[in-house]
Design an enzyme around this catalytic site. Structure first.
Site, mmCIF file in Angstrom:
data_model
loop_
_atom_site.group_PDB
_atom_site.id
_atom_site.type_symbol
_atom_site.label_atom_id
_atom_site.label_comp_id
_atom_site.label_asym_id
_atom_site.label_seq_id
_atom_site.Cartn_x
_atom_site.Cartn_y
_atom_site.Cartn_z
ATOM 1 C CB CYS A 92 84.556 -19.009 49.301
ATOM 2 S SG CYS A 92 85.512 -20.500 49.138
ATOM 3 C CG HIS A 134 84.128 5.733 27.201
ATOM 4 N ND1 HIS A 134 85.200 5.869 28.060
ATOM 5 C CD2 HIS A 134 83.510 6.944 27.147
ATOM 6 C CE1 HIS A 134 85.240 7.114 28.492
ATOM 7 N NE2 HIS A 134 84.230 7.788 27.950
HETATM 8 C C1 LIG Z 1 88.606 -18.060 55.348
HETATM 9 C C2 LIG Z 1 88.736 -18.735 54.022
HETATM 10 C C3 LIG Z 1 88.366 -18.080 52.871
HETATM 11 C C4 LIG Z 1 88.463 -18.705 51.639
HETATM 12 N N1 LIG Z 1 88.100 -18.011 50.531
HETATM 13 C C5 LIG Z 1 88.181 -18.596 49.329
HETATM 14 C C6 LIG Z 1 87.774 -17.899 48.160
HETATM 15 O O1 LIG Z 1 87.353 -16.746 48.228
HETATM 16 N N2 LIG Z 1 87.843 -18.539 46.982
HETATM 17 C C7 LIG Z 1 88.308 -19.824 46.867
HETATM 18 O O2 LIG Z 1 88.337 -20.368 45.770
HETATM 19 N N3 LIG Z 1 88.709 -20.506 47.962
HETATM 20 C C8 LIG Z 1 88.655 -19.927 49.181
HETATM 21 N N4 LIG Z 1 89.034 -20.619 50.298
HETATM 22 C C9 LIG Z 1 89.584 -21.985 50.129
HETATM 23 C C10 LIG Z 1 88.479 -23.013 49.970
HETATM 24 O O3 LIG Z 1 87.573 -22.903 51.031
HETATM 25 C C11 LIG Z 1 89.095 -24.408 49.930
HETATM 26 O O4 LIG Z 1 90.075 -24.445 48.920
HETATM 27 C C12 LIG Z 1 88.051 -25.481 49.630
HETATM 28 O O5 LIG Z 1 87.033 -25.485 50.594
HETATM 29 C C13 LIG Z 1 88.728 -26.858 49.595
HETATM 30 O O6 LIG Z 1 87.775 -27.861 49.412
HETATM 31 P P1 LIG Z 1 88.067 -29.350 49.872
HETATM 32 O O7 LIG Z 1 86.940 -30.167 49.362
HETATM 33 O O8 LIG Z 1 89.435 -29.730 49.543
HETATM 34 O O9 LIG Z 1 88.032 -29.307 51.480
HETATM 35 P P2 LIG Z 1 86.970 -28.733 52.499
HETATM 36 O O10 LIG Z 1 86.020 -27.814 51.869
HETATM 37 O O11 LIG Z 1 87.786 -28.220 53.642
HETATM 38 O O12 LIG Z 1 86.150 -30.022 52.955
HETATM 39 C C14 LIG Z 1 86.738 -31.057 53.694
HETATM 40 C C15 LIG Z 1 85.635 -31.695 54.532
HETATM 41 O O13 LIG Z 1 86.113 -32.927 55.045
HETATM 42 C C16 LIG Z 1 85.576 -33.109 56.343
HETATM 43 N N5 LIG Z 1 86.431 -34.117 56.992
HETATM 44 C C17 LIG Z 1 87.729 -34.004 57.338
HETATM 45 N N6 LIG Z 1 88.192 -35.178 57.816
HETATM 46 C C18 LIG Z 1 87.156 -36.055 57.775
HETATM 47 C C19 LIG Z 1 87.014 -37.439 58.109
HETATM 48 N N7 LIG Z 1 88.045 -38.158 58.533
HETATM 49 N N8 LIG Z 1 85.813 -37.997 57.966
HETATM 50 C C20 LIG Z 1 84.741 -37.298 57.504
HETATM 51 N N9 LIG Z 1 84.828 -35.991 57.158
HETATM 52 C C21 LIG Z 1 86.014 -35.391 57.278
HETATM 53 C C22 LIG Z 1 85.624 -31.725 56.949
HETATM 54 O O14 LIG Z 1 84.717 -31.598 58.019
HETATM 55 C C23 LIG Z 1 85.236 -30.868 55.749
HETATM 56 O O15 LIG Z 1 83.861 -30.613 55.696
HETATM 57 C C24 LIG Z 1 88.933 -20.036 51.552
HETATM 58 C C25 LIG Z 1 89.308 -20.718 52.711
HETATM 59 C C26 LIG Z 1 89.213 -20.079 53.932
HETATM 60 C C27 LIG Z 1 89.618 -20.826 55.181
#
Ligand SMILES: Cc1cc2nc3c(=O)[nH]c(=O)nc-3n(C[C@H](O)[C@H](O)[C@H](O)COP(=O)(O)OP(=O)(O)OC[C@H]3O[C@@H](n4cnc5c(N)ncnc54)[C@H](O)[C@@H]3O)c2cc1C
Length: 461
Positions: free
Chosen positions: A48, A438
């Site tokens: 994001c 407006h």
């Molecule tokens: C290009 C792009 C644009 C996006 N734009 C938007 C947007 O505009 N708005 C929006 O709401 N969402 C957006 N998203 C989606 C958003 O980024 C994700 O939904 C969000 O980051 C999910 O959060 P999370 O905590 O589930 O996982 P993540 O943020 O992916 O975090 C998971 C973390 O776990 C770590 N990890 C994995 N396995 C292990 C392990 N075994 N041990 C230790 N660490 C580990 C990884 O390194 C990572 O840092 C976008 C995604 C992408 C790819």
């Protein structure tokens, strides 16, 4: 004090994991979080945040173009890719640092390591070659870009992970995929002057969105110079002198300097000991959770993209918070997934909340569609030949507004606020009773008087 090393161990320092760890730490729990990369996760480092900054960079191209009609001269303008790339990197590193400091302030132990489960309570920290124990575990390991490995030469394509780090701005970009990430990057690079093509196997880009959104964005992107090929996909990629050539299933050859594969994401659940801990995965490898985000192992929860449902940062954050409320607040908390507003930062931009026309027709027997298209005020002076689209999907029986869909400038900002009205169950009569501001673009949403279409299921059957 429990017999475990920690009350809570969070695996993954992205949006969901960080929020959960911080809230539990602030409640006085003994918390650790493991992150194998930088703290911040996809959103901060490769999603994001950098994406929105790139979108902002691309928008300047349009703003400069439009400014001429307002008397500005734009001769001599230049764009420098390394400046954008490096400044954005600096910003995301700074943000990652803020995340670290917030965790530390909440008393959370940060472990820079990959973490793997040995069983329901034991977590192995690979980088430190030690095992710790925890009463509760949250898996928040997110997802990664999926690439179709059956396509010969697919390794020559980059994904959204690499796109923020390119050495130089390509002259020609091929984006494979038609989801929001594909569409957003196509807009970014096209705006930065790159000759951009989108190749998507489906009938129309932006598949889960309202049909009018899909058509309007498609037309707006083509109007800006993006070539969009639907109904075809990549069959092979080869390296040739001076770049890459993609051959499509229909036999077309598309030359490009960079090919971006944006064909979906895959949950990070491999080689994590989840099976050993008794955590059930679905066919795609996503963690299966109940409505309280609890997995099949009753002390292990999963939040965010790793459950492969709504892949959005605010959803991951809310889920992280809900688990903490359930486990440490003594108040079982589930998330309401209805009417989550969302944006696509394409050019033109999308803001949407609630049911699409197509989804509404599946659940309601009588639907009224209110639609308007108009040229925003500045476009006339700028000479920009583009109309904005706004649409309300209304349940004709209850008068309730089921969905709002907008394509045009600031659509994402509008959807966030409209989301409150939809969530509160506002009716079309409530919209009509709201006095316009407006001149704004948003005023059009409260001044659409007549339905453009009326759907009645009996008549359609
Ligand atoms: C290009 C792009 C644009 C996006 N734009 C938007 C947007 O505009 N708005 C929006 O709401 N969402 C957006 N998203 C989606 C958003 O980024 C994700 O939904 C969000 O980051 C999910 O959060 P999370 O905590 O589930 O996982 P993540 O943020 O992916 O975090 C998971 C973390 O776990 C770590 N990890 C994995 N396995 C292990 C392990 N075994 N041990 C230790 N660490 C580990 C990884 O390194 C990572 O840092 C976008 C995604 C992408 C790819």
């Amino acid at each position: 004090m429990s017999a475990y090393d920690f009350d809570l161990f969070v695996i993954g320092g992205g949006s969901g994991g960080v929020r959960a760890a911080r809230l539990a730490g602030e409640r006085g729990a003994r918390v650790a979080i493991a992150e194998e990369d930088k703290v911040g996760g996809t959103c901060v480092l490769r999603g994001c945040v950098p994406k929105k900054l790139f979108v902002t960079a691309a928008h300047f191209a349009e703003a400069f173009e439009d400014s001429v009609g307002f008397g500005w001269s734009t001769k001599g303008l230049k764009f420098d890719w390394p400046t954008l790339r490096d400044n954005v990197q600096k910003d995301v590193e700074w943000l990652s640092g803020i995340y670290v400091r917030n965790l530390e302030r909440a008393g959370v132990t940060i472990v820079k390591s990959r973490a793997v489960l040995e069983d329901r309570h034991r977590i192995n920290l690979l980088a430190e070659n030690r095992t710790v124990t925890a009463a509760t575990v949250i898996v928040a390991t997110g997802g990664r870009p999926w690439r179709d490995l059956s396509v010969p030469g697919i390794e020559l394509a980059i994904t959204s992970n690499e796109v923020f780090h390119l050495d130089r701005l390509p002259k020609r970009l091929l984006v494979v995929g038609g989801g929001y990430i594909a569409v957003e990057f196509a807009g970014v690079f096209n705006g930065l002057g790159v000759d951009t093509t989108v190749l998507y196997r489906g009938e129309e880009i932006l598949r889960p969105f309202d049909g009018d959104i899909r058509k309007t964005v498609h037309a707006g992107m083509e109007h800006r110079g993006v070539a969009i090929r639907c109904g075809d996909t990549i069959a092979a990629i080869e390296k040739v002198k001076g770049g890459l050539v993609a051959t499509t299933r229909k036999g077309e050859r598309i030359e490009a300097d960079v090919i971006l594969s944006a064909t979906g994401r895959h949950p990070n659940t491999e080689n994590m000991g989840l099976e050993a801990a008794g955590v059930t995965l679905d066919k795609k490898g996503a963690i299966v959770v109940d409505e309280y985000l609890r997995t099949s192992a009753d002390n292990i929860y999963a939040v965010g993209d790793v459950t492969d449902r709504l892949l959005l940062t605010p959803v991951a954050i809310r889920e992280g918070a809900a688990v903490i409320e359930t486990v440490f607040g003594g108040r079982p908390t589930k998330l309401d997934y209805a009417d989550i507003p969302t944006a696509v930062f394409s050019q033109p931009e999308v803001g949407t909340v609630g049911l699409s026309e197509e989804a509404a027709k599946r659940v309601c027997p009588a639907i009224d569609i209110y639609r308007t298209t108009f040229k925003p005020l500045p476009n006339r002076v700028a000479g920009r030949d583009e109309r904005m689209m706004m649409k309300l999907v209304v349940d004709a029986e209850s008068d309730r507004v089921l969905g709002c869909h907008i394509v045009g400038p600031q659509a994402g900002e509008m959807a966030q606020l409209l989301g409150i009205a939809v969530k509160l169950g506002a009716t079309k009569a409530d919209f009509d009773a709201t006095v316009a501001i407006h001149p704004t673009m948003a005023e059009e949403i409260v001044t659409i008087s007549k339905p453009a279409e009326q759907y009645r299921r009996e008549a359609a059957e």
